[in-house]
Design a protein around this motif. Structure first.
Motif, PDB file in Angstrom:
ATOM      1  N   LEU A   1       0.837  -1.201   0.000  1.00 14.50           N
ATOM      2  CA  LEU A   1       0.000   0.000   0.000  1.00 14.50           C
ATOM      3  C   LEU A   1       0.871   1.250   0.000  1.00 14.50           C
ATOM      4  CD1 LEU A   1      -2.758  -0.964   2.634  1.00 14.50           C
ATOM      5  CD2 LEU A   1      -2.862  -1.173   0.168  1.00 14.50           C
ATOM      6  N   VAL A   2       1.894   1.232   0.864  1.00 20.46           N
ATOM      7  CA  VAL A   2       2.757   2.415   0.961  1.00 20.46           C
ATOM      8  C   VAL A   2       3.539   2.614  -0.332  1.00 20.46           C
ATOM      9  CG1 VAL A   2       4.756   3.369   2.160  1.00 20.46           C
ATOM     10  CG2 VAL A   2       2.884   2.373   3.471  1.00 20.46           C
ATOM     11  N   ALA A   3       3.954   1.513  -0.959  1.00 13.52           N
ATOM     12  CA  ALA A   3       4.700   1.630  -2.225  1.00 13.52           C
ATOM     13  C   ALA A   3       3.845   2.330  -3.277  1.00 13.52           C
ATOM     14  CB  ALA A   3       5.136   0.252  -2.708  1.00 13.52           C
ATOM     15  N   LYS A   4       2.566   1.942  -3.391  1.00 17.15           N
ATOM     16  CA  LYS A   4       1.670   2.588  -4.356  1.00 17.15           C
ATOM     17  C   LYS A   4       1.458   4.056  -4.016  1.00 17.15           C
ATOM     18  CE  LYS A   4       0.101  -0.642  -7.230  1.00 17.15           C
ATOM     19  NZ  LYS A   4       0.382  -0.576  -8.658  1.00 17.15           N
ATOM     20  N   TRP A   5       1.344   4.324  -2.703  1.00 18.13           N
ATOM     21  CA  TRP A   5       1.148   5.709  -2.259  1.00 18.13           C
ATOM     22  C   TRP A   5       2.338   6.564  -2.698  1.00 18.13           C
ATOM     23  CZ3 TRP A   5       3.436   7.975   2.558  1.00 18.13           C
ATOM     24  CH2 TRP A   5       2.955   9.255   2.812  1.00 18.13           C
ATOM     25  N   LYS A   6       3.534   5.988  -2.566  1.00 24.88           N
ATOM     26  CA  LYS A   6       4.730   6.745  -2.948  1.00 24.88           C
ATOM     27  C   LYS A   6       4.774   6.980  -4.449  1.00 24.88           C
ATOM     28  CE  LYS A   6       7.681   6.034   0.983  1.00 24.88           C
ATOM     29  NZ  LYS A   6       8.599   5.128   1.666  1.00 24.88           N
ATOM     30  N   GLU A   7       4.075   6.118  -5.218  1.00 24.63           N
ATOM     31  CA  GLU A   7       3.978   6.361  -6.664  1.00 24.63           C
ATOM     32  C   GLU A   7       3.049   7.524  -6.955  1.00 24.63           C
ATOM     33  OE1 GLU A   7       2.711   2.920  -8.856  1.00 24.63           O
ATOM     34  OE2 GLU A   7       4.236   1.666  -7.892  1.00 24.63           O
ATOM     35  N   GLY A   8       2.283   7.966  -5.965  1.00 27.02           N
ATOM     36  CA  GLY A   8       1.455   9.149  -6.168  1.00 27.02           C
ATOM     37  C   GLY A   8      -0.045   8.924  -6.089  1.00 27.02           C
ATOM     38  N   TYR A   9      -0.476   7.740  -5.668  1.00 27.41           N
ATOM     39  CA  TYR A   9      -1.915   7.512  -5.531  1.00 27.41           C
ATOM     40  C   TYR A   9      -2.420   8.040  -4.188  1.00 27.41           C
ATOM     41  CZ  TYR A   9      -1.746   4.636  -9.680  1.00 27.41           C
ATOM     42  OH  TYR A   9      -1.591   4.202 -10.960  1.00 27.41           O
ATOM     43  N   ASP A  10      -3.683   8.492  -4.188  1.00 26.20           N
ATOM     44  CA  ASP A  10      -4.253   9.055  -2.955  1.00 26.20           C
ATOM     45  C   ASP A  10      -5.015   8.012  -2.155  1.00 26.20           C
ATOM     46  OD1 ASP A  10      -3.390  11.661  -3.640  1.00 26.20           O
ATOM     47  OD2 ASP A  10      -5.040  11.788  -5.074  1.00 26.20           O
ATOM     48  N   VAL A  11      -5.616   7.040  -2.855  1.00 25.58           N
ATOM     49  CA  VAL A  11      -6.322   5.951  -2.173  1.00 25.58           C
ATOM     50  C   VAL A  11      -5.808   4.651  -2.763  1.00 25.58           C
ATOM     51  CG1 VAL A  11      -8.542   4.867  -1.688  1.00 25.58           C
ATOM     52  CG2 VAL A  11      -8.405   7.353  -1.884  1.00 25.58           C
ATOM     53  N   VAL A  12      -5.290   3.783  -1.918  1.00 24.11           N
ATOM     54  CA  VAL A  12      -4.873   2.461  -2.394  1.00 24.11           C
ATOM     55  C   VAL A  12      -5.691   1.452  -1.612  1.00 24.11           C
ATOM     56  CG1 VAL A  12      -2.961   0.918  -2.853  1.00 24.11           C
ATOM     57  CG2 VAL A  12      -2.526   3.367  -2.579  1.00 24.11           C
ATOM     58  N   TYR A  13      -6.684   0.837  -2.269  1.00 21.01           N
ATOM     59  CA  TYR A  13      -7.486  -0.115  -1.519  1.00 21.01           C
ATOM     60  C   TYR A  13      -7.015  -1.540  -1.757  1.00 21.01           C
ATOM     61  CZ  TYR A  13     -10.269   0.432  -5.810  1.00 21.01           C
ATOM     62  OH  TYR A  13     -10.687   0.554  -7.098  1.00 21.01           O
ATOM     63  N   ALA A  14      -7.255  -2.356  -0.744  1.00 24.12           N
ATOM     64  CA  ALA A  14      -6.832  -3.748  -0.795  1.00 24.12           C
ATOM     65  C   ALA A  14      -8.046  -4.587  -1.159  1.00 24.12           C
ATOM     66  CB  ALA A  14      -6.268  -4.163   0.552  1.00 24.12           C
ATOM     67  N   THR A  15      -8.000  -5.212  -2.320  1.00 19.41           N
ATOM     68  CA  THR A  15      -9.134  -6.004  -2.788  1.00 19.41           C
ATOM     69  C   THR A  15      -8.884  -7.483  -2.532  1.00 19.41           C
ATOM     70  OG1 THR A  15      -9.670  -4.379  -4.461  1.00 19.41           O
ATOM     71  CG2 THR A  15     -10.470  -6.596  -4.836  1.00 19.41           C
ATOM     72  N   ARG A  16      -9.911  -8.152  -1.996  1.00 19.16           N
ATOM     73  CA  ARG A  16      -9.752  -9.571  -1.669  1.00 19.16           C
ATOM     74  C   ARG A  16      -9.791 -10.423  -2.920  1.00 19.16           C
ATOM     75  NH1 ARG A  16     -14.626  -8.530   2.339  1.00 19.16           N
ATOM     76  NH2 ARG A  16     -13.491  -7.011   3.553  1.00 19.16           N
ATOM     77  N   ARG A  17      -8.748 -11.205  -3.106  1.00 16.83           N
ATOM     78  CA  ARG A  17      -8.753 -12.156  -4.212  1.00 16.83           C
ATOM     79  C   ARG A  17      -9.585 -13.360  -3.780  1.00 16.83           C
ATOM     80  NH1 ARG A  17      -3.403 -13.531  -4.422  1.00 16.83           N
ATOM     81  NH2 ARG A  17      -2.785 -11.616  -5.431  1.00 16.83           N
ATOM     82  N   SER A  18      -9.472 -13.737  -2.522  1.00 21.09           N
ATOM     83  CA  SER A  18     -10.243 -14.872  -2.021  1.00 21.09           C
ATOM     84  C   SER A  18     -10.679 -14.557  -0.603  1.00 21.09           C
ATOM     85  CB  SER A  18      -9.371 -16.119  -1.997  1.00 21.09           C
ATOM     86  OG  SER A  18      -8.381 -15.966  -1.004  1.00 21.09           O
TER      87      SER A  18
END
Ligand code: UDP
Ligand code: MG
Length: 312
Positions: free
Chosen positions: A110-127
């Protein structure tokens, strides 16, 4: 109190989780220490009846980055999260469940995506492990229905586990509503959103406080606060029934003028009365759902009350 600004705030709602807390902090702390960011872990004790608060205080004394908001009673998870958001000071905020259904290790992604510049990084359940087929089916239907009925798109299979940038947190704090359907609010704000996939683990220990009645009401909250289609549908229903009635009236007039008045008609009268009565009660009930929520809003009560805070 440290002087360096907090970068990452983690919000943990806690309701009767004494058996999970030790392991939670063990995993959570090893993840955030790897990140090498200044952090705070805000635990919101939502009126637990077990020893959760005492355990939290022990952890707070061991590590001052663990802070506690002790609410005056049980307010429910959505409100507990809101309290956490109000107190969080980090540049990024991550709510996470305390039963370890959300793997803390995912915070790195999540933090890695945030550092790429996203404001909301949600975690979607695969299972979804440890969940019954019925629960999976009802969840699937819920996301389908709300997706069709409301204008905002709520990502399916996504809980409250996500990263929110400070600007999103500030936006959510502007929303004063009492019926807090967090998933909806998180999506409503917009901003740059992205997702990462994960496998949801079964609950570590203890048991969920959700049952189907609560989930049903939760689903209704989601639908009624994010769509007014249930209100509007009755105008069309009324129109349709009126048209059918008109056709029937024409039919009756024609029949009476051809074969005269026919007295029996008990069955059709009862059917019409009961059917219309049912339709009217349902539509009144829908209006009641909205009215009750409006009543809750106009009372303007505070969302939650805090008994004590530790570490702020
Ligand atoms: N929780 C809370 N208040 C409540 C119910 C639950 O703060 O009234 C917390 C709970 O401690 C956990 C999270 O919300 O951290 C999710 O709860 P649960 O595991 O019961 O929900 P599920 O995972 O089944 O959706
Ligand atoms: Mg859970």
């Amino acid at each position: 109190m440290s002087t360096n600004p907090v970068v990452l705030s983690i919000i943990v709602p806690v309701y009767n989780e004494e058996s999970n807390l030790d392991y939670l902090f063990q995993r959570l702390e090893s993840v955030v220490q790897n990140l090498n960011l200044s952090y705070e872990i805000i635990c919101v004790n939502d009126g637990s009846q077990d020893n959760s608060l005492q355990d939290l205080i022990v952890h707070h004394q061991r590590n001052s980055a663990i802070k506690i908001i002790n609410l005056s009673r049980n307010f429910g998870k959505e409100i507990a999260l809101t309290a956490g958001l109000d107190y969080a000071r980090g540049q990024a905020v991550i709510p996470i469940d305390s039963d370890l259904q959300d793997p803390p290790e995912l915070i790195l992604d999540l933090v890695a995506k945030w550092k790429e510049g996203y404001d909301v990084v949600y975690a979607t359940r695969r299972s979804r492990q440890g969940e019954t087929a019925l629960k999976k089916l009802t969840a699937f239907l819920f996301y389908r229905v709300i997706g069709k009925m409301s204008k905002i798109s709520i990502p399916p299979n996504t809980g409250d586990f996500r990263l929110l940038d400070r600007r999103v947190v500030e936006a959510i704090k502007l929303m004063p509503e009492r019926t807090r359907f967090m998933k909806g609010l998180f999506s409503w704000v917009g901003y740059r959103q992205t997702s990462v996939l994960f496998d949801r683990d079964p609950r570590l220990s203890g048991k969920t406080t959700w049952n189907y009645w609560k989930l049903w009401n939760f689903a209704l909250d989601g639908i009624f606060t994010f769509s007014s289609i249930p209100l509007k549908v009755w105008s069309y229903m009324g129109l349709l029934i009126s048209c059918l009635a008109l056709l029937y009236i024409v039919f009756l007039i024609v029949r009476i003028s051809i074969i005269g008045i026919e007295v029996p008609g008990y069955a059709s009268t009862i059917v019409a009365v009961l059917f219309l009565g049912g339709i009217q009660l349902i539509s009144l009930g829908v209006i009641g759902e909205y009215l009750g929520r409006i009543y809750d809003e106009v009372k303007q009560r505070p969302l939650y009350l805090v008994r004590d805070i530790y570490g702020f």
